[in-house]
Enzyme design. Structure first.
Site, short mmCIF file in Angstrom:
data_model
loop_
_atom_site.label_atom_id
_atom_site.label_comp_id
_atom_site.label_asym_id
_atom_site.label_seq_id
_atom_site.Cartn_x
_atom_site.Cartn_y
_atom_site.Cartn_z
N GLY A 22 -10.59 0.23 -0.16
CA GLY A 22 -10.05 -0.13 -1.47
C GLY A 22 -8.89 0.77 -1.81
O GLY A 22 -8.73 1.83 -1.23
N MET A 23 -8.06 0.32 -2.74
CA MET A 23 -6.98 1.16 -3.27
C MET A 23 -7.03 1.02 -4.77
O MET A 23 -6.99 -0.08 -5.31
CB MET A 23 -5.63 0.75 -2.69
CG MET A 23 -4.45 1.57 -3.22
SD MET A 23 -4.60 3.35 -2.84
CE MET A 23 -3.73 4.06 -4.24
N GLU A 24 -7.08 2.19 -5.42
CA GLU A 24 -7.34 2.25 -6.86
C GLU A 24 -6.13 1.91 -7.70
O GLU A 24 -5.85 2.60 -8.69
CB GLU A 24 -7.87 3.64 -7.19
CG GLU A 24 -6.87 4.81 -6.96
CD GLU A 24 -6.90 5.44 -5.58
OE1 GLU A 24 -7.36 4.78 -4.63
OE2 GLU A 24 -6.46 6.61 -5.44
N ASN A 25 -5.36 0.89 -7.35
CA ASN A 25 -4.19 0.55 -8.15
C ASN A 25 -4.65 0.26 -9.59
O ASN A 25 -5.54 -0.55 -9.79
CB ASN A 25 -3.47 -0.64 -7.53
CG ASN A 25 -2.96 -0.31 -6.13
OD1 ASN A 25 -2.35 0.74 -5.92
ND2 ASN A 25 -3.24 -1.18 -5.16
N ASP B 84 -0.50 10.62 6.56
CA ASP B 84 -1.28 9.56 7.21
C ASP B 84 -1.89 10.03 8.54
O ASP B 84 -2.91 9.51 8.98
CB ASP B 84 -0.40 8.33 7.49
CG ASP B 84 -0.19 7.50 6.22
OD1 ASP B 84 -1.14 7.40 5.41
OD2 ASP B 84 0.91 6.95 6.06
N HIS C 119 -16.42 3.71 -6.43
CA HIS C 119 -15.42 4.72 -6.04
C HIS C 119 -14.05 4.37 -6.63
O HIS C 119 -13.43 5.21 -7.29
CB HIS C 119 -15.35 4.80 -4.51
CG HIS C 119 -14.33 5.79 -4.02
ND1 HIS C 119 -14.65 7.08 -3.71
CD2 HIS C 119 -13.01 5.67 -3.80
CE1 HIS C 119 -13.57 7.73 -3.34
NE2 HIS C 119 -12.55 6.89 -3.36
N GLU C 120 -13.60 3.15 -6.40
CA GLU C 120 -12.26 2.78 -6.89
C GLU C 120 -12.21 2.85 -8.41
O GLU C 120 -11.22 3.27 -8.99
CB GLU C 120 -11.87 1.39 -6.39
CG GLU C 120 -11.92 1.21 -4.87
CD GLU C 120 -11.20 2.30 -4.08
OE1 GLU C 120 -10.24 2.88 -4.61
OE2 GLU C 120 -11.63 2.59 -2.95
N MET D 299 -9.28 0.54 8.76
CA MET D 299 -9.26 1.69 9.68
C MET D 299 -10.65 2.30 9.85
O MET D 299 -10.99 2.77 10.92
CB MET D 299 -8.28 2.74 9.19
CG MET D 299 -6.84 2.25 9.19
SD MET D 299 -5.67 3.55 8.71
CE MET D 299 -5.89 3.60 6.95
N LYS D 300 -11.44 2.28 8.80
CA LYS D 300 -12.77 2.86 8.84
C LYS D 300 -13.61 2.23 9.95
O LYS D 300 -14.48 2.88 10.52
CB LYS D 300 -13.46 2.65 7.50
CG LYS D 300 -14.84 3.24 7.44
CD LYS D 300 -15.52 2.98 6.11
CE LYS D 300 -16.87 3.68 6.09
NZ LYS D 300 -17.62 3.37 4.86
N HIS E 207 -11.78 6.30 -9.80
CA HIS E 207 -10.40 6.76 -9.74
C HIS E 207 -9.63 6.49 -11.04
O HIS E 207 -8.60 7.11 -11.29
CB HIS E 207 -9.65 6.07 -8.60
CG HIS E 207 -9.73 6.78 -7.28
ND1 HIS E 207 -9.40 8.10 -7.14
CD2 HIS E 207 -10.08 6.34 -6.04
CE1 HIS E 207 -9.54 8.46 -5.86
NE2 HIS E 207 -9.96 7.41 -5.18
N TYR F 86 -12.45 14.03 0.85
CA TYR F 86 -13.46 13.23 0.15
C TYR F 86 -14.80 13.96 0.08
O TYR F 86 -15.32 14.26 -0.98
CB TYR F 86 -13.68 11.89 0.86
CG TYR F 86 -12.50 10.95 0.83
CD1 TYR F 86 -12.51 9.83 0.00
CD2 TYR F 86 -11.38 11.16 1.63
CE1 TYR F 86 -11.44 8.94 -0.03
CE2 TYR F 86 -10.31 10.29 1.61
CZ TYR F 86 -10.35 9.18 0.77
OH TYR F 86 -9.28 8.32 0.75
N GLN G 64 0.22 4.48 -1.34
CA GLN G 64 -0.30 5.83 -1.13
C GLN G 64 -0.36 6.07 0.39
O GLN G 64 -0.75 5.16 1.11
CB GLN G 64 -1.71 5.95 -1.73
CG GLN G 64 -2.15 7.40 -1.86
CD GLN G 64 -3.59 7.53 -2.38
OE1 GLN G 64 -4.45 6.72 -2.05
NE2 GLN G 64 -3.84 8.55 -3.16
N GLU H 71 -9.71 12.83 -4.45
CA GLU H 71 -10.82 12.21 -3.71
C GLU H 71 -12.15 12.94 -3.85
O GLU H 71 -13.20 12.32 -3.90
CB GLU H 71 -10.43 12.06 -2.24
CG GLU H 71 -9.26 11.11 -2.02
CD GLU H 71 -9.46 9.71 -2.59
OE1 GLU H 71 -10.61 9.33 -2.88
OE2 GLU H 71 -8.44 9.01 -2.75
N GLN I 222 0.89 -1.16 0.00
CA GLN I 222 0.00 0.00 0.00
C GLN I 222 0.93 1.21 0.00
O GLN I 222 1.51 1.54 1.02
CB GLN I 222 -0.92 -0.02 1.23
CG GLN I 222 -1.65 1.29 1.50
CD GLN I 222 -2.57 1.71 0.36
OE1 GLN I 222 -3.22 0.89 -0.27
NE2 GLN I 222 -2.58 2.99 0.05
#
Ligand SMILES: [Zn+2]
Length: 612
Positions: free
Chosen positions: A278-281, A384, A304-305, A562-563, A308, A392, A129, A327, A127
């Site tokens: 999610g991560m928009e890789n 971070d 969302h992803e 984390m959310k 991106h 967002y 970002q 975002e 990860q």
């Protein structure tokens, strides 16, 4: 010297990486990635080249022809890490750096077999970002620099690797989009000495934070000619079911923003320790398994992803000070996609649920805080540490205000031109504003863009998204204390988002009898929808409602998102008994959490002390 990114040693006066070639081995026993990276500067260069590193051991630097390149590591800084200064001999077009990562690298999370669905093999995912690519490879770790990349990755023979890239042979054959040609295990993956070498190529230029790698016991299922889902064998069936409608979503997004530019849209469902939703890789969205609700009720996250792919990956924030460009536009786009697929009411619900997240984030900061500004100034601040819903949801509201000011049709035409003008580039807020002014003169002044972008908190008159349906749910929830309850028939018609919205607006703590009633009425504790489940568990924790605690413990022991960790540990801060439970659970679960998740929980628990 020209340092444009407060979080990078990148110097704009020096040459830029145009292409990057990684050749590494993934060593699970020592939890390190070791090998070399070749930086292609596009033209013969000379003199200093500053790279970002963090926790890396540098073994050597040479030109492509093998001549030694003098190098020196600077002093360690807490946020940026260490500058690696290469002194390029005249005529150096490509430079090779040999390196090894640290087991503590924050960009890499190593999972033990028991943290996976299959329980038999270890797992690694990256990860990067916002600023963690430098913990895996020396590079110009700023979104200002975009490079194409290729990689050769050696992994244990029984495992597979995926990257935010295409399998190399597919690119070489000119058919990166051909169905059945996207699996990296095909062709280049023969096992030798118990190890397998996989090759990847990323033909579109991306910032370093979009380089991504995952290694594990992975398999895949095709969803459409240009999309497949990867997951552990135990999870892939559920994932394929959940994301069956992905092609329809890609088409809805293309109708709004223009052609999908990345050939394939594949997804990887990770083990539950993944710290984000999610991560928009690019080409390979990374997803938490908590979206697998079983009834497709959480696929909004994929919208969302996917969005991106245009806002963020195609047009990218130049630095983390312009993160809202990534975002804010993406949240706005995500809700437009939802509206196109499921209608206005679904989009309104998305905005209303987002309002809750925004309110909670704003409440975390004192009034006037610089961290509730959209265009930030984060010199000396770890991005971070100030991650929140502000870029967002406040960002999305600003975009919605622009849309309202000129009308949807005109705004959509503007968005198409914006994508066109800045595709495959990284831009600042100021560049966006200049483009806005040239395309839609006077609009920025009309909506008071200055206040939106540069002032803290929410501007007066910021849009509040309401609908009759939501107001009825809110009012019902808020009249809980006066005895208002939904009838069984009424509640049976609610979808997951409506139930979530209702739960979000209930008072807390609740009496034990109230908790029991809710749990029975909505079957909350066994919920498969993690949004609903975690909202309920937060109510239960705040209310000291013991029957839900076994599920709460199970979630906190496995899920690293984390959310969910933030509100759940937060809700346990209300009384000494749940506080003690939180501390014991954290001590047990922390080794399995991502370093970022640990930091979030530590921050939440530090505030327990303050309350006493
Ligand atoms: Zn996003």
């Amino acid at each position: 010297m020209s340092r444009l990114d407060p979080h990078s040693f990148f110097d704009a006066d020096q040459p830029r990486t145009r292409h990057l070639s990684l050749d590494v081995e993934v060593d699970f026993a020592h939890q390190v990635v070791a090998g070399r990276v070749t930086l292609d500067l596009g033209a013969p260069s000379a003199g200093p080249l500053d790279l970002d590193t963090k926790g890396l051991t540098i073994a050597a630097a040479t030109t492509a022809a093998g001549a030694a390149v003098p190098w020196a590591l600077g002093a360690e800084e807490p946020i940026r890490g260490r500058r690696l200064r290469l002194d390029l001999p005249a005529g150096t077009a490509r430079v090779v750096v040999a390196f090894e990562t640290s087991p503590e690298a924050i960009g890499l999370q190593w999972l033990a077999p028991q943290q996976t669905a299959g329980k038999r093999h270890p797992f690694l995912f990256t990860q990067f970002q916002p600023i963690h690519a430098r913990t895996m490879l020396p590079c110009q770790d700023t979104p200002i620099v975009r490079a194409t990349y290729e990689a050769r990755v050696v992994v244990p023979g029984e495992l597979t690797a995926v990257m935010s890239a295409a399998p190399a042979e597919a690119v070489a054959s000119g058919a990166p989009n051909a169905s059945g040609h996207a699996g990296p295990t095909e062709g280049a993956g023969a096992v030798e000495d118990g190890r397998r070498a996989l090759r990847f190529a990323m033909p579109q230029p991306v910032p370093s934070y979009l380089i991504a790698l995952a290694v594990g016991d992975l398999t895949s299922r095709d969803l459409s000619p240009r999309s497949r889902v990867w997951a552990e064998p135990a999870t892939v069936g559920a994932a394929a079911h959940e994301f069956a409608g992905i092609e329809e979503m890609i088409r809805a997004a293309e109708r709004m923003f223009g052609p999908y530019e990345w050939d394939r849209y594949d997804m990887l469902v990770l083990p539950p320790a993944f710290p984000y939703g999610g991560m928009e890789n690019p080409r390979m969205t990374f997803l938490t398994p908590t979206v697998l609700a079983g009834d497709r009720s959480l696929v909004d996250l994929v919208a969302h992803e996917m969005a991106h792919s245009w806002t963020g990956n195609l047009v990218t924030n130049a630095t983390m000070d312009h993160f809202w460009l990534n975002e804010g536009f993406t949240v706005w786009a995500e809700r437009r996609i939802l509206e196109a697929l499921h209608g206005e009411e679904a989009a309104a619900l998305g905005w209303a649920i987002g309002q809750n997240a925004l309110d909670e984030s704003l409440a975390r900061y004192p009034a006037g805080s610089p961290y509730t500004v959209l265009r930030t100034h984060l010199e000396g601040v770890d991005p971070d540490d100030v991650y929140s819903s502000v870029p967002y949801e406040k960002g999305a509201r600003f975009v919605a205000v622009l849309e309202r000011a000129v009308g949807r049709e005109r705004f959509d035409r503007f968005m198409r031109r914006y994508m066109d003008r800045f595709r495959f580039t990284s831009i600042t807020t100021e560049e966006f504003l200049a483009f806005l002014e040239s395309e839609l003169p006077g609009v920025a002044a009309r909506v008071d863009a200055d206040t939106w972008l540069h002032q803290p908190d929410m501007p007066a008159g910021a849009p509040v998204f309401r609908s009759k349906r939501l107001e009825a749910l809110r009012s019902l929830a808020e009249r809980w204390g006066a005895g208002a309850r939904p009838s069984r028939e009424e509640a049976a018609g609610w979808n997951a988002n409506e139930l979530l919205f209702y739960l979000q607006h209930l008072p807390r703590p609740l009496e034990e009898a109230s908790c029991r009633w809710l749990d029975a009425q909505f079957r909350l504790t066994p919920q498969g929808n993690y949004e609903v489940l975690c909202e309920w568990l937060a109510i239960a924790a705040a209310s000291d409602y013991e029957p839900a605690f076994p599920r709460l413990r199970e979630v906190l022991r496995t899920v690293g998102r984390m959310k969910y960790l933030r509100p759940l540990y937060g809700a346990m801060g209300g009384n000494p008994r749940t506080r003690a439970m939180a501390r014991a659970l954290f001590a047990e679960a922390a080794p399995g959490y991502h370093a970022l998740s640990r930091r979030v929980v530590e921050g939440v628990m530090a505030r327990y002390e303050g309350e006493k």
